[in-house]
Design an enzyme around this catalytic site. Structure first.
Site, PDB file in Angstrom:
ATOM      1  CB  ALA A 288      30.451  49.506  18.518  1.00  0.00           C
ATOM      2  CG  MET A 289      31.793  51.221  25.090  1.00  0.00           C
ATOM      3  SD  MET A 289      32.615  49.667  25.536  1.00  0.00           S
ATOM      4  CE  MET A 289      31.933  49.401  27.164  1.00  0.00           C
ATOM      5  CD  GLU A 290      29.894  46.557  25.698  1.00  0.00           C
ATOM      6  OE1 GLU A 290      30.514  45.892  26.550  1.00  0.00           O
ATOM      7  OE2 GLU A 290      30.383  46.885  24.612  1.00  0.00           O
ATOM      8  CG  ASN A 291      29.123  53.413  26.677  1.00  0.00           C
ATOM      9  OD1 ASN A 291      29.886  52.896  27.477  1.00  0.00           O
ATOM     10  ND2 ASN A 291      29.556  54.093  25.624  1.00  0.00           N
ATOM     11  CG  HIS A 314      28.435  42.330  19.398  1.00  0.00           C
ATOM     12  ND1 HIS A 314      28.698  40.984  19.513  1.00  0.00           N
ATOM     13  CD2 HIS A 314      29.167  42.942  20.364  1.00  0.00           C
ATOM     14  CE1 HIS A 314      29.554  40.794  20.501  1.00  0.00           C
ATOM     15  NE2 HIS A 314      29.853  41.973  21.032  1.00  0.00           N
ATOM     16  CD  GLU A 315      28.659  47.005  20.644  1.00  0.00           C
ATOM     17  OE1 GLU A 315      28.716  47.073  21.882  1.00  0.00           O
ATOM     18  OE2 GLU A 315      29.522  46.419  19.963  1.00  0.00           O
ATOM     19  CG  HIS A 318      27.386  43.846  24.858  1.00  0.00           C
ATOM     20  ND1 HIS A 318      27.999  42.869  25.625  1.00  0.00           N
ATOM     21  CD2 HIS A 318      28.221  44.076  23.810  1.00  0.00           C
ATOM     22  CE1 HIS A 318      29.147  42.527  25.069  1.00  0.00           C
ATOM     23  NE2 HIS A 318      29.308  43.236  23.960  1.00  0.00           N
ATOM     24  CD  GLU A 337      32.496  41.724  24.269  1.00  0.00           C
ATOM     25  OE1 GLU A 337      31.725  41.477  23.327  1.00  0.00           O
ATOM     26  OE2 GLU A 337      32.634  42.862  24.748  1.00  0.00           O
TER      27      GLU A 337
END
Length: 652
Positions: A288-291, A314-315, A318, A337
């Protein structure tokens, strides 16, 4: 330069301390980046993006004659020009430039500026016309590689230094700015970006985006393809290919708004407006990526509700830690993180109870110590502040220490302040103080000691054996780990079952039958298998007993469970179960989705696993796609104990 001098303010999100980012070739400290605009046309037929970038820059130092941006050999620069708004100059001035080598992950774009127009504090606009080719940030998927297998898809992945192959930039987390974008696409293609506002002209097939909050370059993201959405809350929607959408919505339901509400109670208002989620095909190279405004997440995580829950929370975390307040250099990724992991666990504690959080934490801390045993206590990658030489790709430093050792340090700060609710208030005020800025560890520590003056007076930062400096620059395990005894009701049965199976002889099956794994949670089964894997190699009779008791159960569970059982099969050379290894790999890496060029198996699987796979494969060795799905990457990492495998993201 002293704090507060003009050279220390390259943008609205500038760090509070002077710094050097060895991962950036740019001269970002010479300019303030106020805003940038992208205008791109997507061409799926040739897999290119073409258009231009406009940078609104203000020189902050006198005598600057060159603009240096981070770029990449895959970017084809066509022209660069300059305008000075308000100067009476109507036509842009064409600029000369050159591209120089920098590292294997980028190059430097050196632009000669018109010295007559340059004055500190005066805005200039630099327009760069360019075309992308095959760079590391941009992933073009043929229709066969998508979930629906009907239309192609493209997405970008900027973390940590990849977006310099998407557009020339100050590609450092020290610089933040707002941005807008215009994206032109073929009919039937939907475009999403990490932006707070968007619109679409159907007649012109043009999408418009605006990010009104300053973000670093690595958080600019785009995805385009056959995407549809369902609103799952007042400020959140789920996007996916049509074949995935109903499953994704069913899995998430109204949970996103619930998690956001809990996070806001803990850490203050959610700053980004939208909190949308897009599910991407298994070719997405990380979990996953927190864009900001638009989290990217791999679709295969839908198999496991518990891991999906953790990854999305988690995302979301962020949104406060990493996106709002960002590490100013990649050498301190733990500031993003580690704090996000702590915030994630505060949210799950409030939403699902302390026992659940302790169980998940036990799984992760076990993994941390497992990695430490492989690397050794003195390995420098176990530091929170990892100093790397020029040329080292920051992505190679992403590891469990960034997450879990960082989490333990934040947990220690919470412990010494004496009250978790009091520490929640500290984090809320920390976000309020530093939002939309980039910081270094000393900024966090100074704010902590100023917030709790009694701890500063007690010289808590120099407490013997737990010195803050030792936390940051010391190798080895965390100096403190939180008490997980509140999870005992969930973790004790796991350890009891491990103890039954760890002897040289299989245990009494009547005793084993008292442990009903079908009633266990995914995290309990994962913890059991991880700990049994730590005990491997096991006697053949023990493996046979485990197989007889649990193999059919594991077959019906999600990939997080299956992969761990198959790791045990491989680690213990348990040949009766090897067909399951082949079946698992075929499911996640099939001939239907493999490109024509064969990738050597030994690059992605250790030699013994490769041999097992070849022996059990009914036909020629399967060709592998550009990147193995994350489950298969994890399979490689966990079955190769003697080899350190660097992953871009070990955890979401």
């Amino acid at each position: 330069l002293e704090e507060g001098s003009p050279g220390l303010n390259p943008g609205p999100g500038s760090p509070l301390c002077p710094l050097v980012d060895v991962a950036s070739a740019s001269n970002f400290r010479c300019f303030q980046l106020r805003h940038f605009h992208l205008d791109l046309r997507l061409n799926f037929a040739v897999k290119e993006m073409s258009g231009w970038l406009v940078l609104d820059l203000v020189p902050v130092q006198p005598g600057v004659q060159i603009l240096v941006l981070d770029s990449h050999p895959s970017l084809l620069i066509h022209s660069i020009d300059c305008k000075v708004p308000g100067s009476g100059q109507e036509e842009p001035v064409s600029l000369t430039y050159r591209v120089d080598p920098f590292t294997d992950y980028g190059s430097s774009l050196n632009v000669s500026l018109p010295t007559a127009a340059l004055k500190p504090g005066r805005l200039i606009q630099i327009t760069i016309r360019y075309t992308t080719t095959d760079g590391p940030a941009i992933w073009w998927l043929d229709s066969e590689l998508t979930c629906g297998q009907s239309r192609p898809l493209v997405f970008t992945q900027g973390h940590s230094v990849c977006n310099r192959s998407f557009f020339p930039s100050f590609d450092t987390p020290a610089v933040k700015s707002t941005y807008t974008a215009t994206v032109r696409v073929p009919d039937g293609v939907t475009v999403l970006m990490s932006a707070s506002r968007s619109s679409y002209s159907k007649q012109d097939r043009v999408f418009q985006f605006s990010m009104e909050f300053p973000v670093p370059s690595y958080l600019v993201a785009l995805v385009a393809g056959d995407l549809q959405h369902v609103d799952v809350g007042p400020r959140s929607r789920v996007w996916a290919e049509p074949c995935l959408l109903s499953c994704a919505v069913k899995k998430l339901g109204g949970s996103v708004e619930r998690w956001l509400a809990v996070a806001e109670q803990l850490f203050g208002p959610y700053l980004w407006g939208r909190c949308d989620i897009v599910f991407l095909p298994p070719s997405f190279p990380i979990v996953a990526m927190e864009n900001p405004c638009l989290t990217f997440i791999i679709a295969s995580i839908l198999e496991s509700s518990e891991f999906l829950l953790i990854d999305v929370i988690h995302e979301i975390s962020h949104g406060w830690f990493g996106n709002a307040v960002t590490n100013a250099t990649w050498e301190e990724m733990w500031l993003s993180e580690g704090l996000a992991t702590y915030a994630q666990r505060r949210i799950t504690t409030e939403a699902y109870g302390e026992a659940f959080t302790c169980l998940e934490t036990a799984v992760r801390l076990d993994a941390l110590h497992r990695q430490l045993r492989l690397l050794g206590d003195n390995n420098p990658v176990s530091k929170l502040q990892v100093k790397f030489e020029p040329g080292v790709n920051p992505s190679s430093l992403m590891n469990l220490f960034t997450y879990e050792k960082g989490f333990c340090f934040v947990s220690y700060l919470s412990e010494i302040c004496g009250d978790v609710r009091r520490f929640d208030c500290f984090l809320r005020d920390y976000i309020s103080e530093f939002k939309f800025k980039s910081v270094v560890a000393q900024d966090l520590i100074d704010y902590f000691l100023g917030y709790f003056p009694e701890l500063k007076d007690a010289a808590i930062a120099q407490r013997e054996g737990l010195e803050f400096e030792r936390w940051l620059s010391g190798c080895g395990p965390p100096l403190y780990e939180p008490d997980l005894s509140a999870g005992g009701a969930l973790t004790r049965p796991v350890q009891d079952l491990c103890d039954l199976w760890r002897s040289s002889d299989p245990p009494d099956l009547k005793t084993v039958a008292t442990f009903d794994l079908s009633a266990w949670s995914t995290f309990q089964i994962v913890l059991f298998l991880d700990r049994m894997l730590d005990l491997s190699p096991l006697p053949h009779d023990v493996m046979a007993g485990l197989s007889g008791c649990y193999s059919s159960l594991f077959d019906g569970l999600n990939a997080e469970v299956q992969i761990r059982w198959l790791q045990m099969v491989v680690r213990n050379s348990f040949y009766p179960e090897l067909p399951r290894v082949r079946a698992f790999l075929h499911k996640h890496v099939s001939n239907d989705t493999a490109p024509s060029s064969t990738v050597a198996l030994h690059r992605v699987l250790p030699s013994h696993c490769t041999e097992f796979y070849r022996r059990t494969a009914p036909s020629s060795t399967v060709a592998l796609p550009r990147v193995l799905p994350s489950h298969c990457t994890e399979f490689y990492r966990r079955t190769a104990p003697s080899t350190t495998v660097t992953l871009h993201r070990v955890l979401p």
